[in-house]
Design a protein around this motif. Structure first.
Motif, mmCIF file in Angstrom:
data_model
loop_
_atom_site.group_PDB
_atom_site.id
_atom_site.type_symbol
_atom_site.label_atom_id
_atom_site.label_comp_id
_atom_site.label_asym_id
_atom_site.label_seq_id
_atom_site.Cartn_x
_atom_site.Cartn_y
_atom_site.Cartn_z
ATOM 1 N N MET A 130 0.828 -1.202 0.000
ATOM 2 C CA MET A 130 0.000 0.000 0.000
ATOM 3 C C MET A 130 0.863 1.254 0.000
ATOM 4 S SD MET A 130 -2.855 -1.114 2.832
ATOM 5 C CE MET A 130 -3.567 0.540 2.883
ATOM 6 N N THR A 131 0.479 2.233 -0.822
ATOM 7 C CA THR A 131 1.114 3.547 -0.794
ATOM 8 C C THR A 131 0.269 4.473 0.086
ATOM 9 O OG1 THR A 131 -0.135 4.421 -2.661
ATOM 10 C CG2 THR A 131 1.912 3.236 -3.178
ATOM 11 N N ALA A 132 0.735 5.707 0.245
ATOM 12 C CA ALA A 132 -0.042 6.692 1.004
ATOM 13 C C ALA A 132 -1.402 6.929 0.355
ATOM 14 C CB ALA A 132 0.744 7.996 1.100
ATOM 15 N N ILE A 133 -1.464 6.751 -0.954
ATOM 16 C CA ILE A 133 -2.738 6.952 -1.659
ATOM 17 C C ILE A 133 -3.765 5.924 -1.214
ATOM 18 C CG2 ILE A 133 -3.853 6.883 -3.931
ATOM 19 C CD1 ILE A 133 -1.201 7.995 -5.084
ATOM 20 N N GLU A 134 -3.347 4.655 -1.129
ATOM 21 C CA GLU A 134 -4.267 3.618 -0.644
ATOM 22 C C GLU A 134 -4.675 3.875 0.814
ATOM 23 O OE1 GLU A 134 -3.023 2.278 -4.157
ATOM 24 O OE2 GLU A 134 -1.560 1.677 -2.660
ATOM 25 N N PHE A 135 -3.729 4.353 1.606
ATOM 26 C CA PHE A 135 -4.060 4.664 3.000
ATOM 27 C C PHE A 135 -5.168 5.707 3.049
ATOM 28 C CE2 PHE A 135 -0.353 2.352 4.270
ATOM 29 C CZ PHE A 135 -0.508 2.098 5.630
ATOM 30 N N ALA A 136 -5.070 6.722 2.194
ATOM 31 C CA ALA A 136 -6.091 7.769 2.160
ATOM 32 C C ALA A 136 -7.426 7.215 1.663
ATOM 33 C CB ALA A 136 -5.618 8.913 1.272
ATOM 34 N N GLU A 137 -7.389 6.451 0.580
ATOM 35 C CA GLU A 137 -8.625 5.918 -0.004
ATOM 36 C C GLU A 137 -9.348 4.985 0.953
ATOM 37 O OE1 GLU A 137 -7.782 5.965 -4.812
ATOM 38 O OE2 GLU A 137 -7.162 4.198 -3.657
ATOM 39 N N GLN A 138 -8.610 4.093 1.596
ATOM 40 C CA GLN A 138 -9.237 3.111 2.475
ATOM 41 C C GLN A 138 -9.778 3.722 3.766
ATOM 42 O OE1 GLN A 138 -7.071 -0.520 3.078
ATOM 43 N NE2 GLN A 138 -6.648 -0.806 0.891
ATOM 44 N N ASN A 139 -9.375 4.958 4.046
ATOM 45 C CA ASN A 139 -9.868 5.625 5.253
ATOM 46 C C ASN A 139 -10.733 6.843 4.922
ATOM 47 O OD1 ASN A 139 -8.475 4.325 7.804
ATOM 48 N ND2 ASN A 139 -6.950 4.333 6.158
ATOM 49 N N GLN B 32 -10.437 9.373 2.980
ATOM 50 C CA GLN B 32 -9.817 10.696 2.886
ATOM 51 C C GLN B 32 -9.693 11.042 1.400
ATOM 52 O OE1 GLN B 32 -9.611 12.260 5.585
ATOM 53 N NE2 GLN B 32 -9.693 10.587 7.076
ATOM 54 N N SER B 33 -10.840 11.292 0.777
ATOM 55 C CA SER B 33 -10.882 11.448 -0.679
ATOM 56 C C SER B 33 -10.120 12.672 -1.166
ATOM 57 C CB SER B 33 -12.328 11.513 -1.155
ATOM 58 O OG SER B 33 -13.024 12.570 -0.520
ATOM 59 N N GLU B 34 -10.196 13.780 -0.432
ATOM 60 C CA GLU B 34 -9.482 14.990 -0.847
ATOM 61 C C GLU B 34 -7.980 14.748 -0.907
ATOM 62 O OE1 GLU B 34 -8.822 19.679 0.493
ATOM 63 O OE2 GLU B 34 -10.164 18.372 1.627
ATOM 64 N N ILE B 35 -7.469 14.067 0.102
ATOM 65 C CA ILE B 35 -6.039 13.770 0.133
ATOM 66 C C ILE B 35 -5.675 12.783 -0.973
ATOM 67 C CG2 ILE B 35 -4.230 12.621 1.483
ATOM 68 C CD1 ILE B 35 -5.394 13.919 3.961
ATOM 69 N N ALA B 36 -6.509 11.771 -1.169
ATOM 70 C CA ALA B 36 -6.240 10.773 -2.210
ATOM 71 C C ALA B 36 -6.168 11.432 -3.583
ATOM 72 C CB ALA B 36 -7.310 9.692 -2.196
ATOM 73 N N ILE B 37 -7.103 12.331 -3.878
ATOM 74 C CA ILE B 37 -7.115 13.033 -5.166
ATOM 75 C C ILE B 37 -5.859 13.895 -5.322
ATOM 76 C CG2 ILE B 37 -8.290 14.834 -6.494
ATOM 77 C CD1 ILE B 37 -10.937 13.749 -5.293
ATOM 78 N N GLY B 38 -5.510 14.605 -4.255
ATOM 79 C CA GLY B 38 -4.324 15.455 -4.297
ATOM 80 C C GLY B 38 -3.052 14.661 -4.504
ATOM 81 N N LEU B 39 -2.959 13.514 -3.853
ATOM 82 C CA LEU B 39 -1.765 12.670 -3.986
ATOM 83 C C LEU B 39 -1.672 12.069 -5.392
ATOM 84 C CD1 LEU B 39 -1.680 10.813 -0.534
ATOM 85 C CD2 LEU B 39 -0.257 12.733 -1.289
ATOM 86 N N LYS B 40 -2.799 11.710 -5.950
ATOM 87 C CA LYS B 40 -2.784 11.167 -7.318
ATOM 88 C C LYS B 40 -2.337 12.240 -8.315
ATOM 89 C CE LYS B 40 -6.240 7.502 -6.785
ATOM 90 N NZ LYS B 40 -7.593 7.012 -7.163
#
Length: 231
Positions: A199-208, A210-218
């Motif tokens: 898992m990357t930080a993106i998966e950590f955000a998505e699975q919890n 944290q959609s705003e963070i996931a979008i920003g990280l992508k």
């Protein structure tokens, strides 16, 4: 006659050793009572009682039945006055972990005890980069910006790996702490790191959630690596 003498000697020895055992048991019970009283005073932030116990010879490194040191207890209970006393006690072990492997500085990072954490690092030279979970992980977990910034200024390993390969960036993303996420990325955190679960930080955000963070990280991934992010 000789048998009588031997029997008397045996009885005397037995009585002596029995008395010695009782004495040792009594001392142990007294010490346990004193330790329990000391730790209760720590929990209650009772400065006067803690100072007296220390002056009477109680170890500042005393632990409870769960393996928590007096300092760990003081931090957990937010007994700040007692924490200040303990950290300045000459024989205190400032690196001693609890049974979970958490050192006092990690616990301070988690609870945002900024001033005390700075004191331990600047004045007492406490290690911030021990292997495994670190103070930076703990600051990132709860989104404590000041603590995280200070630790990075003191050369904390930005991509420190927990036993399962989790980084501070992953913990910040998991908790939804966008300001700490930005701080870590701006300081050079590696977005491509994966833990033992791949898992990357993106998966950590998505699975919890944290959609705003996931979008920003992508979006950042695409800019840094020149291609869209693929799980």
């Amino acid at each position: 006659m000789y048998k009588t003498l031997i029997n008397r000697c045996c009885k005397t020895l037995i009585s002596f050793f029995y008395g010695l055992v009782l004495a040792q048991t009594s001392v142990a019970q007294v010490n346990q009572y004193q330790t329990e009283n000391f730790l209760n005073s720590v929990k209650m932030n009772d400065v006067k009682a803690v100072k007296k116990a220390l002056s009477d010879g109680i170890s500042p490194n005393s632990m409870d039945a769960q393996g928590n040191s007096a300092l760990a207890i003081a931090i957990t209970e937010k007994s700040l006055d007692v924490v200040k006393i303990l950290v300045d006690t000459p024989s205190i072990d400032l690196e001693r972990p609890n049974l979970a492997g958490e050192t006092p500085i990690m616990m301070m990072a988690y609870t945002d005890m900024y001033d005390l954490l700075v004191y331990l690092v600047d004045k007492r030279d406490v290690e911030i980069n021990k292997p495994g979970w670190t103070a930076l992980h703990y600051a990132a977990t709860n989104g404590h910006m000041r603590v995280a910034t200070y630790l990075l200024d003191k050369h904390a390993y930005i991509d420190a790996l927990s036993p399962n390969g989790t980084t501070p960036l992953m913990m910040a993303a998991r908790g939804g702490h966008i300001h700490v996420v930005k701080l870590l990325l701006d300081r050079g955190a590696d977005l491509s790191k994966r833990n033992a679960m791949k898992m990357t930080a993106i998966e950590f955000a998505e699975q919890n959630n944290q959609s705003e963070i996931a979008i920003g990280l992508k979006s950042r991934w695409s800019k840094v690596y020149g291609k869209p992010y693929v799980n």
